[in-house]
Design a protein around this motif. Structure first.
Motif, PDB file in Angstrom:
ATOM      1  N   GLY A   1     -25.145  24.118 -46.290  1.00  0.00           N
ATOM      2  CA  GLY A   1     -24.071  24.165 -45.048  1.00  0.00           C
ATOM      3  C   GLY A   1     -22.574  24.670 -45.197  1.00  0.00           C
ATOM      4  O   GLY A   1     -21.876  24.579 -44.380  1.00  0.00           O
ATOM      5  N   MET A   2     -22.523  25.547 -46.543  1.00  0.00           N
ATOM      6  CA  MET A   2     -21.364  26.084 -46.592  1.00  0.00           C
ATOM      7  C   MET A   2     -21.391  27.466 -46.308  1.00  0.00           C
ATOM      8  O   MET A   2     -22.062  28.161 -46.460  1.00  0.00           O
ATOM      9  CB  MET A   2     -20.955  26.249 -48.239  1.00  0.00           C
ATOM     10  CG  MET A   2     -19.558  26.623 -48.642  1.00  0.00           C
ATOM     11  SD  MET A   2     -19.214  26.732 -50.408  1.00  0.00           S
ATOM     12  CE  MET A   2     -19.102  24.966 -50.904  1.00  0.00           C
TER      13      MET A   2
ATOM     14  N   SER B   1     -31.983  21.956 -40.903  1.00  0.00           N
ATOM     15  CA  SER B   1     -33.441  22.282 -40.893  1.00  0.00           C
ATOM     16  C   SER B   1     -33.950  22.710 -42.536  1.00  0.00           C
ATOM     17  O   SER B   1     -35.072  22.662 -42.341  1.00  0.00           O
ATOM     18  CB  SER B   1     -33.550  23.567 -39.957  1.00  0.00           C
ATOM     19  OG  SER B   1     -33.086  24.836 -40.733  1.00  0.00           O
ATOM     20  N   ALA B   2     -32.923  22.892 -43.192  1.00  0.00           N
ATOM     21  CA  ALA B   2     -33.392  23.139 -44.554  1.00  0.00           C
ATOM     22  C   ALA B   2     -33.430  21.921 -45.375  1.00  0.00           C
ATOM     23  O   ALA B   2     -33.290  22.179 -46.903  1.00  0.00           O
ATOM     24  CB  ALA B   2     -32.548  24.313 -45.254  1.00  0.00           C
ATOM     25  N   ALA B   3     -33.227  20.594 -44.864  1.00  0.00           N
ATOM     26  CA  ALA B   3     -32.781  19.668 -45.509  1.00  0.00           C
ATOM     27  C   ALA B   3     -33.826  19.020 -46.843  1.00  0.00           C
ATOM     28  O   ALA B   3     -33.808  18.623 -47.763  1.00  0.00           O
ATOM     29  CB  ALA B   3     -32.757  18.282 -44.798  1.00  0.00           C
TER      30      ALA B   3
ATOM     31  N   MET C   1     -15.674  30.507 -33.745  1.00  0.00           N
ATOM     32  CA  MET C   1     -15.766  29.811 -35.084  1.00  0.00           C
ATOM     33  C   MET C   1     -16.549  28.550 -34.865  1.00  0.00           C
ATOM     34  O   MET C   1     -17.465  28.176 -35.802  1.00  0.00           O
ATOM     35  CB  MET C   1     -14.359  29.656 -35.313  1.00  0.00           C
ATOM     36  CG  MET C   1     -14.184  28.870 -36.832  1.00  0.00           C
ATOM     37  SD  MET C   1     -14.896  29.952 -38.126  1.00  0.00           S
ATOM     38  CE  MET C   1     -16.379  29.043 -38.616  1.00  0.00           C
ATOM     39  N   MET C   2     -16.459  27.702 -33.674  1.00  0.00           N
ATOM     40  CA  MET C   2     -16.936  26.552 -33.659  1.00  0.00           C
ATOM     41  C   MET C   2     -18.657  26.843 -33.697  1.00  0.00           C
ATOM     42  O   MET C   2     -19.312  26.051 -34.154  1.00  0.00           O
ATOM     43  CB  MET C   2     -16.607  25.908 -32.184  1.00  0.00           C
ATOM     44  CG  MET C   2     -17.344  24.649 -32.110  1.00  0.00           C
ATOM     45  SD  MET C   2     -16.932  23.221 -33.214  1.00  0.00           S
ATOM     46  CE  MET C   2     -15.357  22.700 -32.840  1.00  0.00           C
ATOM     47  N   ARG C   3     -19.044  27.862 -32.816  1.00  0.00           N
ATOM     48  CA  ARG C   3     -20.450  28.111 -32.668  1.00  0.00           C
ATOM     49  C   ARG C   3     -20.992  28.518 -34.049  1.00  0.00           C
ATOM     50  O   ARG C   3     -22.124  28.078 -34.380  1.00  0.00           O
ATOM     51  CB  ARG C   3     -20.589  29.395 -31.779  1.00  0.00           C
ATOM     52  CG  ARG C   3     -22.080  30.179 -31.702  1.00  0.00           C
ATOM     53  CD  ARG C   3     -22.359  31.244 -30.910  1.00  0.00           C
ATOM     54  NE  ARG C   3     -21.139  32.310 -31.468  1.00  0.00           N
ATOM     55  CZ  ARG C   3     -21.471  32.781 -32.541  1.00  0.00           C
ATOM     56  NH1 ARG C   3     -22.709  32.611 -33.293  1.00  0.00           N
ATOM     57  NH2 ARG C   3     -20.549  33.938 -33.040  1.00  0.00           N
ATOM     58  N   VAL C   4     -20.107  29.318 -34.686  1.00  0.00           N
ATOM     59  CA  VAL C   4     -20.520  29.659 -36.204  1.00  0.00           C
ATOM     60  C   VAL C   4     -20.895  28.354 -37.098  1.00  0.00           C
ATOM     61  O   VAL C   4     -21.842  28.397 -38.003  1.00  0.00           O
ATOM     62  CB  VAL C   4     -19.638  30.614 -36.825  1.00  0.00           C
ATOM     63  CG1 VAL C   4     -19.614  30.624 -38.235  1.00  0.00           C
ATOM     64  CG2 VAL C   4     -19.757  31.855 -36.234  1.00  0.00           C
ATOM     65  N   MET C   5     -20.051  27.312 -37.077  1.00  0.00           N
ATOM     66  CA  MET C   5     -19.865  26.463 -37.902  1.00  0.00           C
ATOM     67  C   MET C   5     -21.168  25.319 -37.502  1.00  0.00           C
ATOM     68  O   MET C   5     -21.902  24.902 -38.276  1.00  0.00           O
ATOM     69  CB  MET C   5     -18.617  25.524 -37.735  1.00  0.00           C
ATOM     70  CG  MET C   5     -18.758  24.382 -38.959  1.00  0.00           C
ATOM     71  SD  MET C   5     -16.915  24.079 -39.360  1.00  0.00           S
ATOM     72  CE  MET C   5     -17.117  22.827 -40.687  1.00  0.00           C
ATOM     73  N   ARG C   6     -21.178  25.165 -36.103  1.00  0.00           N
ATOM     74  CA  ARG C   6     -22.489  24.416 -35.854  1.00  0.00           C
ATOM     75  C   ARG C   6     -23.912  25.251 -36.302  1.00  0.00           C
ATOM     76  O   ARG C   6     -24.586  24.493 -36.484  1.00  0.00           O
ATOM     77  CB  ARG C   6     -22.355  24.380 -34.267  1.00  0.00           C
ATOM     78  CG  ARG C   6     -21.256  23.376 -33.866  1.00  0.00           C
ATOM     79  CD  ARG C   6     -21.740  22.884 -32.532  1.00  0.00           C
ATOM     80  NE  ARG C   6     -20.575  21.879 -32.187  1.00  0.00           N
ATOM     81  CZ  ARG C   6     -20.262  20.520 -32.430  1.00  0.00           C
ATOM     82  NH1 ARG C   6     -21.291  20.218 -33.389  1.00  0.00           N
ATOM     83  NH2 ARG C   6     -19.141  19.838 -32.096  1.00  0.00           N
ATOM     84  N   ALA C   7     -23.582  26.406 -36.436  1.00  0.00           N
ATOM     85  CA  ALA C   7     -25.107  27.166 -36.607  1.00  0.00           C
ATOM     86  C   ALA C   7     -25.456  27.180 -37.893  1.00  0.00           C
ATOM     87  O   ALA C   7     -26.390  26.565 -38.397  1.00  0.00           O
ATOM     88  CB  ALA C   7     -25.039  28.541 -36.046  1.00  0.00           C
TER      89      ALA C   7
END
Length: 424
Positions: A214-215, A405-407, A392-398
């Protein structure tokens, strides 16, 4: 009917006057920034703390830094008072350290920069709030505090180690610029000789691991080929934390149209930089001409530095540098909108990491003036809100959604201590 037509004509004429049009633009910009304050992509206050104060900040007053001009250095561009004037609601603080450091030293220095930035944030709990997630940003903004996020500037900060990358994330870093000014063992810089034609296999895995945890992957400072490779590997939106449009200014640090055209598919954004030499082509070419003249004079007058200095001063007097303006910055935004679309634009000032911003935006107070200029050009309130922070908010949430999903995916692994230059 005649009265109606006369009134309509008068209204049309009144709104056509420059003063009223400017007033309308100011109202539109103000409404946009009230609804969606600026989320700035890159601010270098942390390296100022290191270079000016050695990270000794217990007596440093970040409420007002206008008195920091000393020892031949200009005053800092940022402080709490001016960030408020600039309508900044969220800030990516760059925990940059020099790319000239050996990697092990760079890792230590980056940890020190994370520490000093966290300490600065903690000293002003009424004004600043550490943000690790998009929800944290929303919470801070709602409380009237400046959401404060940490971004690493350059892959030298992880010492070619995915383990270090993961630990930097655990310490709070939420983006990493893949390179700074120097090519690494696994990634080519925009401003250094290429070695890998972009990213090597390890570099591609750095992108994948950043996505997994998530970075955010930041592609400012990387070569065109590295941009393309990162986009090929990325499963989440990328950012350019402080870059412009190559078509407007030809500097290698800016983003070419071919990469801009890929952003809608990826979902990423270019956070437009305020650094004049990346904005204004005439200023960039003037700087190159001056460097060429200086080299010529040194070749003509070896061992005579006073003569070189005197002759260069004459050249400067005869060749005044062009100025960079808010309009120049808006031109980059216009171009990115034309190629990538309104959903792929943000703001990444680079304050305290450059000598000055353009005229009218010399420090962080200038953001509202930029938004007035954009409103004057016809940007709607909704579009301005997207540029200010909603994109930017949309990008960070994505990015967070992909990480969730990749946890179940295992971490990417490489044997400890082995060089990454030849990773295939």
């Amino acid at each position: 009917m005649r009265h109606f037509l006369l009134a309509s004509a008068a209204a049309a004429l009144s709104f056509g006057t420059p003063a009223l049009a400017q007033d309308k633009a100011e109202r539109t910009a103000a409404a946009a920034l009230e609804a969606a304050p600026v989320w700035d992509g890159h601010n270098d206050v942390p390296i100022q703390l290191r270079s000016r104060l050695g990270n000794v900040i217990n007596s440093f007053d970040f409420r007002d830094t206008l008195d920091t001009a000393r020892d031949g250095r200009e005053a800092m561009h940022s402080d709490l008072a001016r960030l408020r004037v600039g309508e900044v609601g969220a800030q990516w603080w760059s925990v940059y350290v020099s790319a000239n450091l050996p990697e092990a030293e760079a890792v230590q220095a980056t940890v020190e920069q994370i520490d000093v930035t966290k300490r600065l944030i903690a000293r002003y709990p009424d004004a600043l709030q550490l943000a690790l997630t998009a929800d944290d940003v929303e919470e801070a903004m709602a409380a009237g505090r400046i959401a404060s996020l940490l971004g690493m500037e350059g892959g030298h900060s992880i010492g070619s180690s995915l383990a270090v990358l993961r630990q930097m994330y655990d310490m709070g870093a939420r983006y990493m610029t893949l390179t700074h000014g120097k090519t690494l063992g696994w990634a080519d810089s925009a401003t250094d000789a290429p070695q890998h034609d972009g990213l090597n296999a390890f570099g591609m895995d750095v992108v994948r691991e950043m996505n997994r945890i998530g970075m955010l992957v930041d592609l400012s400072h990387v070569s065109d080929a590295a941009m393309t490779d990162a986009l090929d590997a990325a499963q989440a939106p990328v950012i350019f934390s402080h870059s412009g449009a190559r078509a407007i200014n030809g500097h290698a640090r800016n983003v070419p149209d071919g990469v801009l055209a890929r952003l809608p598919e990826n979902g990423g954004i270019v956070m437009v930089v305020a650094l004049p030499w990346y904005l204004t082509e005439e200023l960039r070419t003037h700087a190159a001409d001056r460097a060429g003249e200086e080299a010529r004079l040194k070749a003509l007058y070896p061992g005579l530095p006073d003569t070189v200095e005197a002759q260069l001063a004459k050249w400067d007097a005869q060749n005044r540098a062009p100025v960079s303006t808010i309009s120049d910055m808006a031109d980059h935004i216009d171009h990115i909108r034309a190629v990538a679309g309104i959903d792929h634009i943000g703001i990444g000032g680079d304050y305290d990491g450059m000598p000055t911003g353009p005229i009218g935006m010399e420090d962080v107070t200038g953001y509202p003036a930029l938004f007035v200029e954009l409103a004057r050009r016809g940007y709607t309130q909704d579009e301005l809100e997207k540029i200010a922070s909603r994109n930017m908010m949309r990008v960070m949430r994505a990015a967070e959604a992909y990480a969730a999903s990749a946890a179940d995916l295992p971490p990417y692994e490489y044997p400890a201590g082995e060089p990454r230059d030849g990773a295939e």
